[in-house]
Design an enzyme around this catalytic site. Structure first.
Site, PDB file in Angstrom:
ATOM      1  N   MET A   8     -10.275   2.397  10.158  1.00 30.49           N
ATOM      2  CA  MET A   8     -10.044   3.823   9.905  1.00 30.49           C
ATOM      3  C   MET A   8     -10.067   4.634  11.194  1.00 30.49           C
ATOM      4  O   MET A   8      -9.218   5.502  11.425  1.00 30.49           O
ATOM      5  CB  MET A   8     -11.105   4.343   8.926  1.00 30.49           C
ATOM      6  CG  MET A   8     -10.952   5.783   8.566  1.00 30.49           C
ATOM      7  SD  MET A   8      -9.423   6.069   7.665  1.00 30.49           S
ATOM      8  CE  MET A   8     -10.025   6.080   5.990  1.00 30.49           C
ATOM      9  N   PHE A  68     -50.444   5.961  14.315  1.00 28.42           N
ATOM     10  CA  PHE A  68     -49.526   4.830  14.351  1.00 28.42           C
ATOM     11  C   PHE A  68     -48.605   4.870  13.114  1.00 28.42           C
ATOM     12  O   PHE A  68     -49.070   4.986  11.989  1.00 28.42           O
ATOM     13  CB  PHE A  68     -50.321   3.518  14.376  1.00 28.42           C
ATOM     14  CG  PHE A  68     -49.433   2.305  14.348  1.00 28.42           C
ATOM     15  CD1 PHE A  68     -48.552   2.037  15.392  1.00 28.42           C
ATOM     16  CD2 PHE A  68     -49.457   1.431  13.265  1.00 28.42           C
ATOM     17  CE1 PHE A  68     -47.719   0.926  15.364  1.00 28.42           C
ATOM     18  CE2 PHE A  68     -48.631   0.321  13.227  1.00 28.42           C
ATOM     19  CZ  PHE A  68     -47.754   0.062  14.274  1.00 28.42           C
ATOM     20  N   GLN A  69     -47.330   4.786  13.353  1.00 27.47           N
ATOM     21  CA  GLN A  69     -46.296   4.804  12.313  1.00 27.47           C
ATOM     22  C   GLN A  69     -46.323   6.077  11.468  1.00 27.47           C
ATOM     23  O   GLN A  69     -46.005   6.048  10.283  1.00 27.47           O
ATOM     24  CB  GLN A  69     -46.381   3.562  11.425  1.00 27.47           C
ATOM     25  CG  GLN A  69     -46.040   2.286  12.208  1.00 27.47           C
ATOM     26  CD  GLN A  69     -45.822   1.061  11.350  1.00 27.47           C
ATOM     27  OE1 GLN A  69     -46.410   0.933  10.293  1.00 27.47           O
ATOM     28  NE2 GLN A  69     -44.969   0.167  11.823  1.00 27.47           N
ATOM     29  N   GLU A 129     -34.712  -1.621   5.025  1.00 28.87           N
ATOM     30  CA  GLU A 129     -34.974  -0.518   4.090  1.00 28.87           C
ATOM     31  C   GLU A 129     -33.710   0.262   3.742  1.00 28.87           C
ATOM     32  O   GLU A 129     -33.608   0.834   2.652  1.00 28.87           O
ATOM     33  CB  GLU A 129     -36.033   0.432   4.660  1.00 28.87           C
ATOM     34  CG  GLU A 129     -37.448  -0.147   4.711  1.00 28.87           C
ATOM     35  CD  GLU A 129     -37.728  -0.886   6.019  1.00 28.87           C
ATOM     36  OE1 GLU A 129     -36.768  -1.132   6.793  1.00 28.87           O
ATOM     37  OE2 GLU A 129     -38.910  -1.206   6.268  1.00 28.87           O
ATOM     38  N   LYS A 131     -51.917   6.601   2.568  1.00 30.21           N
ATOM     39  CA  LYS A 131     -52.532   5.313   2.234  1.00 30.21           C
ATOM     40  C   LYS A 131     -53.838   5.499   1.452  1.00 30.21           C
ATOM     41  O   LYS A 131     -54.085   4.808   0.458  1.00 30.21           O
ATOM     42  CB  LYS A 131     -52.801   4.547   3.530  1.00 30.21           C
ATOM     43  CG  LYS A 131     -53.301   3.141   3.321  1.00 30.21           C
ATOM     44  CD  LYS A 131     -53.401   2.417   4.660  1.00 30.21           C
ATOM     45  CE  LYS A 131     -53.732   0.949   4.453  1.00 30.21           C
ATOM     46  NZ  LYS A 131     -53.824   0.225   5.723  1.00 30.21           N
TER      47      LYS A 131
HETATM   48  C1  LIG Z   1     -22.739   4.575   9.601  1.00 25.60           C
HETATM   49  C2  LIG Z   1     -21.373   4.996  10.035  1.00 25.60           C
HETATM   50  N1  LIG Z   1     -21.010   4.891  11.329  1.00 25.60           N
HETATM   51  C3  LIG Z   1     -19.772   5.251  11.727  1.00 25.60           C
HETATM   52  C4  LIG Z   1     -18.862   5.745  10.814  1.00 25.60           C
HETATM   53  C5  LIG Z   1     -17.467   6.171  11.260  1.00 25.60           C
HETATM   54  N2  LIG Z   1     -16.464   5.288  10.646  1.00 25.60           N
HETATM   55  C6  LIG Z   1     -15.776   5.620   9.518  1.00 25.60           C
HETATM   56  S1  LIG Z   1     -14.743   4.448   9.019  1.00 25.60           S
HETATM   57  C7  LIG Z   1     -15.127   3.462  10.314  1.00 25.60           C
HETATM   58  C8  LIG Z   1     -14.465   2.122  10.503  1.00 25.60           C
HETATM   59  C9  LIG Z   1     -14.857   1.163   9.453  1.00 25.60           C
HETATM   60  O1  LIG Z   1     -14.438  -0.113   9.865  1.00 25.60           O
HETATM   61  P1  LIG Z   1     -14.483  -1.337   8.881  1.00 25.60           P
HETATM   62  O2  LIG Z   1     -15.806  -1.410   8.214  1.00 25.60           O
HETATM   63  O3  LIG Z   1     -14.076  -2.553   9.598  1.00 25.60           O
HETATM   64  O4  LIG Z   1     -13.419  -0.934   7.763  1.00 25.60           O
HETATM   65  P2  LIG Z   1     -11.838  -0.679   7.898  1.00 25.60           P
HETATM   66  O5  LIG Z   1     -11.636   0.766   8.192  1.00 25.60           O
HETATM   67  O6  LIG Z   1     -11.324  -1.552   8.993  1.00 25.60           O
HETATM   68  O7  LIG Z   1     -11.291  -1.051   6.563  1.00 25.60           O
HETATM   69  C10 LIG Z   1     -16.073   4.073  11.140  1.00 25.60           C
HETATM   70  C11 LIG Z   1     -16.602   3.488  12.398  1.00 25.60           C
HETATM   71  C12 LIG Z   1     -19.306   5.871   9.486  1.00 25.60           C
HETATM   72  N3  LIG Z   1     -18.523   6.385   8.528  1.00 25.60           N
HETATM   73  N4  LIG Z   1     -20.541   5.466   9.122  1.00 25.60           N
END
Ligand SMILES: Cc1ncc(C[n+]2csc(CCOP(=O)(O)OP(=O)(O)O)c2C)c(N)n1
Length: 594
Positions: free
Chosen positions: A481, A109-110, A47, A159
């Site tokens: 990042m 439920f749900q 979803e 529902k």
């Molecule tokens: C749902 C979610 N979980 C955690 C984060 C924290 N976060 C921001 S950037 C990142 C790393 C992303 O890694 P990747 O997808 O491999 O991309 P890269 O930075 O290596 O290009 C994380 C864990 C986030 N922004 N969103």
């Protein structure tokens, strides 16, 4: 006519003939009616992808995107996508199933309190208790989602309400479109106060260092043409927020790049030096401003936004103008034209020319012949292989910022990214939505290995519906990042950011029946994208990039001029980076070049 049929009829009348969804117990009656309907339903595989796809559909087309999920876990799986749409002002209508009215509040439920969950992350959330309420509720949801500052709406339909018959009066109405709910207090100001616009014109006329900061609101209001005219009229350089990318043609000389924590040096330093910031359709998020105390130190601020709650929220403003960006720009242009344009331009010509020279001195190097591949080179190859009508979506991370920095977006609605919520997992499903909305445009998702793994199950959707997407996976084997932040700000303690055993993305993709290719050499990305465009089939490109490449950035809490690191530059004309021209040395020094 049953409640479920009324939902479908109202959606189709609203022009929403495509929905992204996933069935379950509490939406069975609705799905039963979808079975023989004219609604084009895309069955996603999670979803969260439904809400991101609806969001991508909305951002690419400017129409309302629609998603459907069952109650409880189905509804909560939509939540991240709904919050993403809310933060980025995207018009999405999410329809969730709910337990029958007599069970609400029983922990059935749900059952989950979707109205409660939705309230802080939507413009509004509705729950019909009677099927007669449905037509007006759907119509008003669309109206609310797309007018004023757009945003998501949830309609949580029990529902039994989906199953019950509408009264004869409502059943016999040919066209529902006249039916709307009373929405007291909701009347977005779109015009802009003429006195405030006059005041702004005067400040602009007296400014000698004006700069325009354009946000996503410019794109939403369709004001790109006016923005360009305005910039040319007052001779002001333009910077954008991440969501503002595409509001101004980025191949134009006056474009300085993105502003903020991950902004480009020329944009950050120029905005800091300007004496008049004209901010249009942006909300001064902390990622854009850096330290608020240090933001706009030397500058008057004119803030144009349709949402009065944004004015003065983060930044003190000299001239607030509440209204639609396009309307206000048209009036501002008219007003300024009544003034002495020659004099206005004389005031700012030195600044404008200096800024353009400074920009030239900072053009980043994009051509790299080495392996492992540099992300700059990959974005360059992507840019070469696409045209200005192609749509790029991104996930969140370093790859997102490389795309934002180096992919010149020429037209609005062609760069789609999760800004406010920064949602990993957004890039791929939003590309599905964008491609479904705009089948004639090439759509390419730039994603990281971390983010892609969160939503990779929707390769099945791509295969099933034959959606010819190009997925460019920037594979650096880590959560780049966050790894960079640990490197810079946590003394290199790399806690849980190495992805270790990542899957073989070729095998993963091929197991879904989607073509895939590993890219390790310079030139292969461009070639593969061109071939994929010809083939008209989806492809995943697993691009092995240099895992040590880092982004210049402003450390959290610092002012936007405190940039750590710097891109290698293409063209050294200032003398400050080893070149020998002295003409622009002063400009660069003035702006803190190093
Ligand atoms: C749902 C979610 N979980 C955690 C984060 C924290 N976060 C921001 S950037 C990142 C790393 C992303 O890694 P990747 O997808 O491999 O991309 P890269 O930075 O290596 O290009 C994380 C864990 C986030 N922004 N969103």
């Amino acid at each position: 006519m049953k409640g479920g049929e009324a939902i479908i009829k109202a959606l189709i009348e609203q022009g929403a003939d495509t929905v992204f969804g996933y069935p379950g117990g509490q939406v069975l009656p609705l799905y039963d009616m979808i079975y023989n309907s004219d609604l084009n339903h895309v069955l996603v595989r999670h979803e969260q992808s439904a809400s991101h796809a609806a969001d991508g559909f909305a951002r690419a087309s400017g129409k309302v995107g629609v998603c459907i999920a069952t109650s409880g876990p189905g509804a909560t799986n939509l939540v991240t996508g709904i919050a993403t749409a809310y933060m980025d002002s995207s018009p999405v209508v999410a329809i969730t199933g709910q337990v029958p009215t007599h069970l609400i509040g029983n922990d059935a439920f749900q059952e989950v309190d979707m109205l409660g969950i939705a309230m802080p992350i939507t413009k509004h959330a509705f729950q019909p208790k009677n099927p007669d309420e449905i037509p007006a509720m759907i119509n008003s949801s669309f109206e609310l989602a797309k007018t004023g500052r757009p945003g998501p709406i949830v309609i949580d339909v029990p529902k039994n309400v989906q199953e019950q018959d509408l009264s004869d009066y409502f059943s016999n109405i040919d066209n529902f479109s006249e039916l709307t709910l009373d929405t007291p207090g909701y009347s977005p100001t779109i015009k802009g106060n003429p006195r405030q616009i006059k005041k702004a014109s005067k400040i602009i006329a007296n400014s000698s260092k004006p700069i325009i900061l354009a946000g996503g609101g410019v794109i939403i209001s369709g004001a790109s043409k006016e923005l360009k005219e305005f910039s040319e009229l007052i001779q002001a350089p333009v910077t954008t927020t991440l969501l503002g990318k595409g509001s101004f043609p980025e191949d134009n000389d006056a474009y300085l790049g993105m502003l903020g924590m991950h902004g480009r040096k020329v944009a950050n330093l120029s905005l800091d030096e300007s004496d008049c910031i004209i901010a249009i359709g942006c909300r001064f998020s902390d990622r854009t401003t850096g330290s608020i105390e240090e933001f706009a130190r030397n500058s008057k601020v004119i803030h144009i936004d349709i949402d009065p709650a944004e004015i003065g929220k983060n930044i003190e403003v000299d001239v607030p103008i509440v209204g639609d960006a396009k309307n206000i720009l048209i009036k501002l242009i008219t007003d300024i034209k009544t003034l002495d344009i020659k004099k206005i331009n004389q005031n700012s010509i030195e600044w404008y020319n200096d800024t353009l020279l400074f920009k030239k001195s900072c053009i980043p190097r994009l051509t790299y012949n080495e392996t492992p591949l540099k992300p700059q080179q990959i974005i360059k190859e992507i840019s070469h292989a696409l045209d200005e009508d192609s749509i790029i979506t991104t996930d969140v991370g370093q790859h997102q910022m490389w795309a934002a920095h180096f992919f010149d977006t020429i037209k609005p609605r062609k760069f789609i990214s999760s800004g406010g919520l920064g949602t990993m997992g957004f890039g791929f499903p939003s590309a599905i939505g964008a491609k479904v909305a705009m089948p004639e445009n090439d759509v390419l998702a730039v994603t990281g290995d971390g983010g892609f793994l969160m939503v990779c199950q929707d390769l099945a959707t791509v295969k099933e519906y034959d959606i010819p997407l190009i997925i460019c996976l920037f594979n650096n084997r880590k959560l780049g990042m966050v790894y960079q932040w640990q490197n810079l700000f946590y003394e290199k303690r790399l806690s849980h950011t190495d992805l270790g055993q990542t899957p073989d993305f070729l095998k993963l993709s091929e197991s879904f029946g989607v073509n895939a290719e590993r890219i390790t050499e310079v030139g292969e990305t461009e070639k593969a994208i061109r071939a994929a465009k010809k083939d008209g089939e989806a492809i995943l490109l697993d691009i092995v990039i240099d895992k040590n490449e880092e982004l210049p950035m402003v450390p959290p809490g610092c002012g936007i001029t405190d940039i750590l690191g710097e891109y290698k530059i293409e063209n050294d004309i200032t003398g400050i980076n080893g070149g020998n021209s002295d003409t622009n040395d002063t400009i660069a020094n003035k702006r803190g070049g190093d």
